[in-house]
Design a protein around this motif. Sequence first.
Motif, PDB file in Angstrom:
ATOM      1  N   ALA A 244      60.437 -10.275  -6.304  1.00  0.00           N
ATOM      2  CA  ALA A 244      59.028 -10.087  -5.949  1.00  0.00           C
ATOM      3  C   ALA A 244      58.644  -8.609  -5.928  1.00  0.00           C
ATOM      4  N   GLN A 247      56.612  -7.191  -8.839  1.00  0.00           N
ATOM      5  CA  GLN A 247      55.171  -7.457  -8.914  1.00  0.00           C
ATOM      6  C   GLN A 247      54.759  -7.911 -10.317  1.00  0.00           C
ATOM      7  N   GLY A 249      54.004 -11.590 -12.403  1.00  0.00           N
ATOM      8  CA  GLY A 249      53.845 -13.029 -12.257  1.00  0.00           C
ATOM      9  C   GLY A 249      54.669 -13.863 -13.213  1.00  0.00           C
ATOM     10  N   ARG A 252      60.473 -14.484 -12.451  1.00  0.00           N
ATOM     11  CA  ARG A 252      60.745 -15.222 -11.219  1.00  0.00           C
ATOM     12  C   ARG A 252      62.210 -15.636 -11.136  1.00  0.00           C
ATOM     13  N   ALA A 316      55.228 -15.142   1.810  1.00  0.00           N
ATOM     14  CA  ALA A 316      54.802 -13.995   1.002  1.00  0.00           C
ATOM     15  C   ALA A 316      55.937 -13.155   0.420  1.00  0.00           C
ATOM     16  N   GLN A 319      57.227 -14.400  -3.211  1.00  0.00           N
ATOM     17  CA  GLN A 319      56.329 -14.795  -4.297  1.00  0.00           C
ATOM     18  C   GLN A 319      56.090 -13.628  -5.248  1.00  0.00           C
ATOM     19  N   SER A 320      56.306 -13.874  -6.532  1.00  0.00           N
ATOM     20  CA  SER A 320      56.117 -12.849  -7.560  1.00  0.00           C
ATOM     21  C   SER A 320      54.705 -12.943  -8.119  1.00  0.00           C
ATOM     22  N   ALA A 321      54.008 -11.818  -8.138  1.00  0.00           N
ATOM     23  CA  ALA A 321      52.639 -11.800  -8.661  1.00  0.00           C
ATOM     24  C   ALA A 321      52.271 -10.375  -9.039  1.00  0.00           C
ATOM     25  N   ASP A 326      46.438 -13.036  -7.312  1.00  0.00           N
ATOM     26  CA  ASP A 326      47.424 -14.038  -7.711  1.00  0.00           C
ATOM     27  C   ASP A 326      48.452 -14.253  -6.607  1.00  0.00           C
ATOM     28  N   HIS A 327      48.823 -13.181  -5.935  1.00  0.00           N
ATOM     29  CA  HIS A 327      49.780 -13.300  -4.832  1.00  0.00           C
ATOM     30  C   HIS A 327      49.213 -14.186  -3.729  1.00  0.00           C
ATOM     31  N   TRP A 330      49.522 -17.844  -4.752  1.00  0.00           N
ATOM     32  CA  TRP A 330      50.882 -18.361  -4.598  1.00  0.00           C
ATOM     33  C   TRP A 330      51.231 -18.573  -3.127  1.00  0.00           C
TER      34      TRP A 330
END
Length: 434
Positions: A244, A247, A249, A252, A316, A319-321, A326-327, A330
């Motif tokens: 994550a 950064q 999206g 993953r 949080a 989560q990759s974004a 977008d984060h 997710w």
Amino acid sequence: MPDHKRRSGLRELLSSLILTACLGAVWLPPALADDSNISREIDELIAELTKIEKGVAAAIANEKSTPADLEALLPGVKEGLARLSAPEGLRLANGDSTLQDLRPILVFRLAAVEARLGQKNEALKLLDSVLLELPGWLRHELLKGSAFASLANEPEFERIKTRVERAATLWDGSSFLSGFREDLPEDEKIAGLSDFWSEVKNNFMNPSRLVELDWDRLYLSYLPRVRQTQSTIEFYRVLQEMCARLQDGHTRVWMPMEVYERQALIGELETALVEDKVVVVAVKSEELRKQGLAPGQEILSIDGVPVKKYAEEQVAPYQSAATPQDHAVWVYSYMLTLGPKDKPLGLEVRGFDGQTITASVTRRLSPTRGFSRPLTESRMLQGNIAYIAVNSMMDSKVVSEFGQVLEGIGQRADALIIDIRNNGGGNSGNSYEI
């Protein structure tokens, strides 16, 4: 000055301005013009070589292709390879991965033609020359396809296949695969972390981000954390947290299927972050409605923890974004309710009368399936406004569905809203069509 002369002078001035504007619209600095010409040359060469490659592939796959049919293809393939090897071809391929990839593909196709024509030694030499450059789909074709059936009994072909299998193992990381265990041995955890670190360092599309993170130092900082994990799930959570930090999206770390089979989401309840509040946006179960849950209610807590605190600590970090928006999706829409299947989720929401509603919700939706929505949704709004929601770009049917809706309500509307807030992406080609 007489009026007609004024008008004449004005016409000349306007003509001059229009001509200047037109010239200005098409003029480019020399460097940009050169870049544009090079791009056009690259695109044209790619199109020509791809056409040759597709034609050869089709002929090889066709059992009815005669030796004469195959021999007729040889000059085109050889000419294409000669163009790539010439100074001009090398200049264009410098920095263009598609052109670079076409060379081993064309050599592979040429080898297949030679094999079909009985030129075994030539076919084997060609294969050996590009063995480690072949993309995965061609390695699979070499091992499983019938294009090289005539070489099946050749010892050299067996050696080539062995090398291809080893190359596949090297690049797909299958040597790292082992059976699932509740707690992987420490050596395997270190190997997994190292494999992830190496893949990112060598293949990540944004090297500047790796520089900002000091990727090697970050790897060293995660080594003791991986060693301290007490389970496979905990180990993967550490990897997800490290991932994550990129950064991105599209980069993953996914849990093993054995883990996902034990987890679930609340598919009947959809949530989102709206104006800095976590709210219910859809309730799809009569059971939940009977407990008092309804769209528009604010979620106050999950399992007794304030919802923002719960999200920031439990969801949080993993989560990759690439963007904050977008984060947030997710965290607050996709993964907020993820947890063990056998453990109901405790919710507190604020009812419309201001009173707190407590609900116990069972997790049923597999995290590998995600929320199910129709490809498109449409309706007419007040003011003769057409509303069309496009919920996914994965299925090509979305293009025809959108077209039908647009031909229907879209044609008689004064305005159009296209809603992609719930669209998780998919095939860019479908979005271009829409």
